[in-house]
Design an enzyme around this catalytic site. Structure first.
Site, short mmCIF file in Angstrom:
data_model
loop_
_atom_site.label_atom_id
_atom_site.label_comp_id
_atom_site.label_asym_id
_atom_site.label_seq_id
_atom_site.Cartn_x
_atom_site.Cartn_y
_atom_site.Cartn_z
N SER A 9 0.86 -1.19 0.00
CA SER A 9 0.00 0.00 0.00
C SER A 9 0.89 1.23 0.00
O SER A 9 1.66 1.46 0.94
CB SER A 9 -0.89 0.02 1.24
N HIS A 34 -1.31 -1.37 -4.08
CA HIS A 34 -2.58 -1.02 -3.43
C HIS A 34 -2.60 0.49 -3.19
O HIS A 34 -1.66 1.07 -2.65
CB HIS A 34 -2.67 -1.78 -2.12
N ASP A 36 -4.79 3.52 -1.47
CA ASP A 36 -5.86 3.83 -0.52
C ASP A 36 -6.38 5.24 -0.74
O ASP A 36 -5.67 6.22 -0.52
CB ASP A 36 -5.31 3.69 0.91
N MET A 38 -8.99 8.05 0.36
CA MET A 38 -9.83 8.46 1.50
C MET A 38 -10.27 9.91 1.29
O MET A 38 -9.48 10.75 0.84
CB MET A 38 -9.03 8.36 2.79
N HIS A 67 -8.49 1.09 -3.52
CA HIS A 67 -9.41 0.85 -2.40
C HIS A 67 -10.11 2.17 -2.09
O HIS A 67 -9.50 3.07 -1.52
CB HIS A 67 -8.58 0.32 -1.21
N MET A 69 -12.29 4.46 -0.09
CA MET A 69 -12.91 4.72 1.21
C MET A 69 -13.51 6.12 1.13
O MET A 69 -13.03 7.07 1.74
CB MET A 69 -11.86 4.61 2.32
N MET A 138 -11.16 -6.54 5.59
CA MET A 138 -10.39 -5.56 6.36
C MET A 138 -9.96 -6.17 7.69
O MET A 138 -10.78 -6.69 8.45
CB MET A 138 -11.23 -4.31 6.63
N GLY A 143 -9.03 3.83 7.48
CA GLY A 143 -8.77 5.23 7.84
C GLY A 143 -7.29 5.58 7.91
O GLY A 143 -6.91 6.66 7.52
N GLY A 145 -2.97 4.05 7.85
CA GLY A 145 -1.97 3.01 7.76
C GLY A 145 -1.35 2.81 9.14
O GLY A 145 -1.54 3.64 10.04
N GLY A 146 -0.64 1.71 9.31
CA GLY A 146 0.13 1.50 10.54
C GLY A 146 -0.67 1.10 11.77
O GLY A 146 -0.17 1.18 12.89
N ASP A 176 -6.39 -6.83 4.28
CA ASP A 176 -5.81 -5.49 4.30
C ASP A 176 -5.82 -4.91 5.71
O ASP A 176 -6.89 -4.72 6.30
CB ASP A 176 -6.64 -4.59 3.36
N GLY A 198 1.25 -2.12 3.99
CA GLY A 198 1.76 -0.76 3.81
C GLY A 198 3.01 -0.55 4.64
O GLY A 198 4.15 -0.66 4.15
C1 DX5 Z 1 -6.43 1.23 5.91
C2 DX5 Z 1 -5.97 0.95 4.51
C3 DX5 Z 1 -4.86 -0.05 4.42
C4 DX5 Z 1 -3.58 0.40 5.06
C5 DX5 Z 1 -2.58 -0.70 5.08
O1 DX5 Z 1 -7.46 2.16 5.88
O2 DX5 Z 1 -7.04 0.45 3.75
O3 DX5 Z 1 -4.62 -0.41 3.07
O4 DX5 Z 1 -3.02 1.50 4.42
O5 DX5 Z 1 -1.48 -0.23 5.78
P1 DX5 Z 1 -0.79 -1.09 6.93
O6 DX5 Z 1 -0.28 -2.32 6.27
O7 DX5 Z 1 0.29 -0.19 7.43
O8 DX5 Z 1 -1.85 -1.41 7.96
ZN ZN Z 2 -6.56 -0.44 1.76
#
Ligand code: DX5
Ligand code: ZN
Length: 221
Positions: A9, A34, A36, A38, A67, A69, A138, A143, A145-146, A176, A198
């Site tokens: 990601s 990937h 993301d 948002m 993806h 969101m 999910m 929302g 990463g990390g 994910d 990610g």
């Molecule tokens: C969360 C995202 C994920 C996220 C993955 O809202 O959809 O794709 O960025 O990142 P990690 O692997 O750091 O959880």
């Molecule tokens: Zn994602």
């Protein structure tokens, strides 16, 4: 066990060097990328739009997995497909009629996927199975990463894997959120085959080594 695809990601990449980051994970063995998206409305964070996807598409040859969101995928998904998205995931709560949205994604030329949040039962999306090419499970709440991996989702991944296998449905299972080299084995064992990661990749020093470790962990599982 299915063969695993790894989808870094880019949310955790260094955006000042996005092209280099993308090409580095591709060279390191990433299968998909990937992205993301948002909107600060469906989730409390704002990331990127179709303009960035257009440039991402130009610097990589691997599939681009977007993806969404966002509150209005019906309005914006076509722009992401035009920008070069190969796969589009939507959240069911954001669609007035999820089947119609998914069919539109396919009509516009993308592969269609439905995203399932950790607290959403499979029964809520089973009616979409004929209209999807992938289901995105999910393992964090969308929302950011990390975040920490939510292991409670594993039985639901097993459940969807069983349904897909028993009914011989042509649907990929993607997972994910919070997946890294030290927990990817249980996610794949549960039945996921497309693994989004990610921070588990971009926050490590040697992407090739990390991806190698992920593949090794799965083979040994
Ligand atoms: C969360 C995202 C994920 C996220 C993955 O809202 O959809 O794709 O960025 O990142 P990690 O692997 O750091 O959880
Ligand atoms: Zn994602």
């Amino acid at each position: 066990m299915q063969s695993m695809k790894i989808a870094p990601s880019i949310l955790s990449a260094d955006f000042s060097r996005l092209k280099d980051e993308i090409q580095a994970v591709e060279a390191a063995g990433a299968d998909w990328l990937h992205v993301d998206v948002m909107d600060g409305h469906f989730v409390p964070n704002i990331t990127i739009g179709p303009v960035v996807v257009e440039w991402v598409r130009k610097v990589t040859t691997i599939p681009v997995d977007v993806h969404l969101m966002i509150t209005d995928p019906d309005k914006y998904a076509p722009d992401f497909i035009k920008a070069g998205a190969d796969w589009i995931s939507v959240h069911p709560d954001t669609c007035a009629n999820p089947n119609a949205t998914l069919n539109k994604l396919r009509e516009f030329g993308a592969k269609a996927s439905i995203a399932v949040n950790p607290d959403v039962p499979l029964s809520k999306v089973e009616g979409c199975f004929r209209d999807i090419d992938m289901i995105l499970m999910m393992t964090v709440f969308p929302g950011f990463g990390g975040q920490a991996f939510i292991a409670d989702v594993l039985p639901k991944i097993e459940e969807v894997r069983n349904i897909i296998d028993q009914r011989k449905l042509p649907i990929l299972v993607e997972a994910d959120g919070g997946i890294k080299a030290d927990n990817v084995d249980c996610v794949v064992k549960a039945g996921a085959e497309v693994i989004v990661s990610g921070s588990g990749i971009f926050k490590t020093l040697d992407y090739a080594d990390t991806i190698r470790q992920m593949r090794k962990a799965v083979v040994q599982a």
